[in-house]
Design a protein around this motif. Structure first.
Motif, PDB file in Angstrom:
ATOM      1  N   ALA A   1       4.945  -6.503  -8.399  1.00 52.50           N
ATOM      2  CA  ALA A   1       4.517  -4.642  -8.054  1.00 52.50           C
ATOM      3  C   ALA A   1       4.718  -4.151 -10.527  1.00 52.50           C
ATOM      4  N   PHE A   2       4.242  -4.790 -11.484  1.00 48.76           N
ATOM      5  CA  PHE A   2       4.318  -4.609 -12.493  1.00 48.76           C
ATOM      6  C   PHE A   2       3.413  -5.758 -13.218  1.00 48.76           C
ATOM      7  N   ALA A   3       2.754  -4.457 -14.328  1.00 47.99           N
ATOM      8  CA  ALA A   3       1.841  -5.184 -15.561  1.00 47.99           C
ATOM      9  C   ALA A   3       2.866  -5.629 -16.906  1.00 47.99           C
TER      10      ALA A   3
ATOM     11  N   LEU B   1       0.577  -1.057   0.635  1.00 46.24           N
ATOM     12  CA  LEU B   1      -0.269   0.062  -0.083  1.00 46.24           C
ATOM     13  C   LEU B   1       0.651   0.832  -0.024  1.00 46.24           C
ATOM     14  N   GLU B   2       2.107   1.325   0.696  1.00 47.67           N
ATOM     15  CA  GLU B   2       2.599   2.501   0.599  1.00 47.67           C
ATOM     16  C   GLU B   2       3.908   2.656  -0.505  1.00 47.67           C
ATOM     17  N   ASN B   3       3.715   1.884  -1.230  1.00 44.29           N
ATOM     18  CA  ASN B   3       5.206   1.816  -2.304  1.00 44.29           C
ATOM     19  C   ASN B   3       4.299   1.614  -3.822  1.00 44.29           C
ATOM     20  N   THR B   4       2.797   1.695  -3.653  1.00 48.81           N
ATOM     21  CA  THR B   4       2.629   1.505  -5.489  1.00 48.81           C
ATOM     22  C   THR B   4       1.225   2.225  -5.328  1.00 48.81           C
TER      23      THR B   4
ATOM     24  N   ASP C   1       6.255   1.897 -10.191  1.00 47.30           N
ATOM     25  CA  ASP C   1       6.505   3.378 -11.146  1.00 47.30           C
ATOM     26  C   ASP C   1       7.713   3.157 -11.459  1.00 47.30           C
ATOM     27  N   GLU C   2       8.519   3.063 -10.339  1.00 51.82           N
ATOM     28  CA  GLU C   2       9.778   2.624 -11.238  1.00 51.82           C
ATOM     29  C   GLU C   2       9.895   0.990 -10.547  1.00 51.82           C
TER      30      GLU C   2
END
Length: 220
Positions: free
Chosen positions: A58-60, A14-17, A34-35
């Motif tokens: 963390a990524f699509a 929740l904090e990092n996405t 995002d990165e």
């Protein structure tokens, strides 16, 4: 490795996405970073271990986006069926299957954060998905009607092991669909291409901003 509690993993995500819609599946929403580099470093710090693989959850990734798009556009493939989302990452493929009417989805990934990521993403999309962090490659595929696998061929030994496992699933009667953007170790022989997409991505993840990505199946 220090394993955060389930509550700690949820809080970390929740904090990092942030909630985003992947460009190739705008009807879905996922908590994504995002990165790559910052969240990769933060993950290593959280687990107190250096040299971890990227946080795939963390990524699509291109293969997952293409496979999810194909499932959403061809709901008859999964409607009313038992589905396994292998190496689920963010859960984009399994979520697409549930949105397309699957009876159930078992998402499987050995990354310690994937269960929390999947729970958040499934909740955001209004679906329920079961999760296991067991390495399914250690045994024959569980009973399923459909096995979905996106972006599974980053490393040669693992790619060979996964393809053998998927072949065993196909031999047991499951439909097998694979999403892949032409990774180096993806074996095109013995597969049938079902669709090809131009998937918007980012140079943070890939070598091109739009990645040609295909969906394949293992023939009977």
């Amino acid at each position: 490795m220090i394993l955060p509690t389930p509550e700690g993993r949820r809080a970390f995500i929740l904090e990092n996405t942030r909630v985003q819609s992947p460009p190739h599946t705008p009807e879905l929403v996922l908590r994504l970073a995002d990165e790559v580099t910052p969240i990769w470093r933060l993950t290593e710090e959280a687990l107190q271990e250096i040299g971890l693989p990227p946080p795939f959850w963390a990524f699509a990734w291109a293969g997952g986006q293409a496979l999810a798009r194909y499932v959403l556009d061809h709901p008859d493939l999964v409607a009313g069926k038992r589905v396994i989302d292998f190496a689920s990452g963010s859960g984009i493929v399994g979520i697409a299957a549930m949105k397309a009417g699957a009876a159930s989805v078992l998402a499987a990934d050995i990354d310690v954060f994937c269960g929390a990521a999947l729970a958040l993403n499934a909740e955001a999309n209004g679906v329920e998905i079961a999760f296991t962090d067991q390495d399914l490659l250690d045994a024959p595929p569980p009973p399923a009607d459909v096995i979905l696998a996106g972006d599974i061929c980053y490393e040669k030994p693992l790619a060979e092991k996964v393809m053998a496992w998927l072949a065993a699933g196909r031999a047991a009667g499951a439909t097998v669909l694979i999403g892949d953007p032409g990774r180096s170790y993806f074996p095109r022989e013995g597969l049938t291409k079902l669709a090809e997409y131009q998937v918007p991505t980012t140079r943070e993840l890939e070598d091109q901003e739009v990645k040609k990505t295909a969906v394949w199946t293992l023939p009977a």
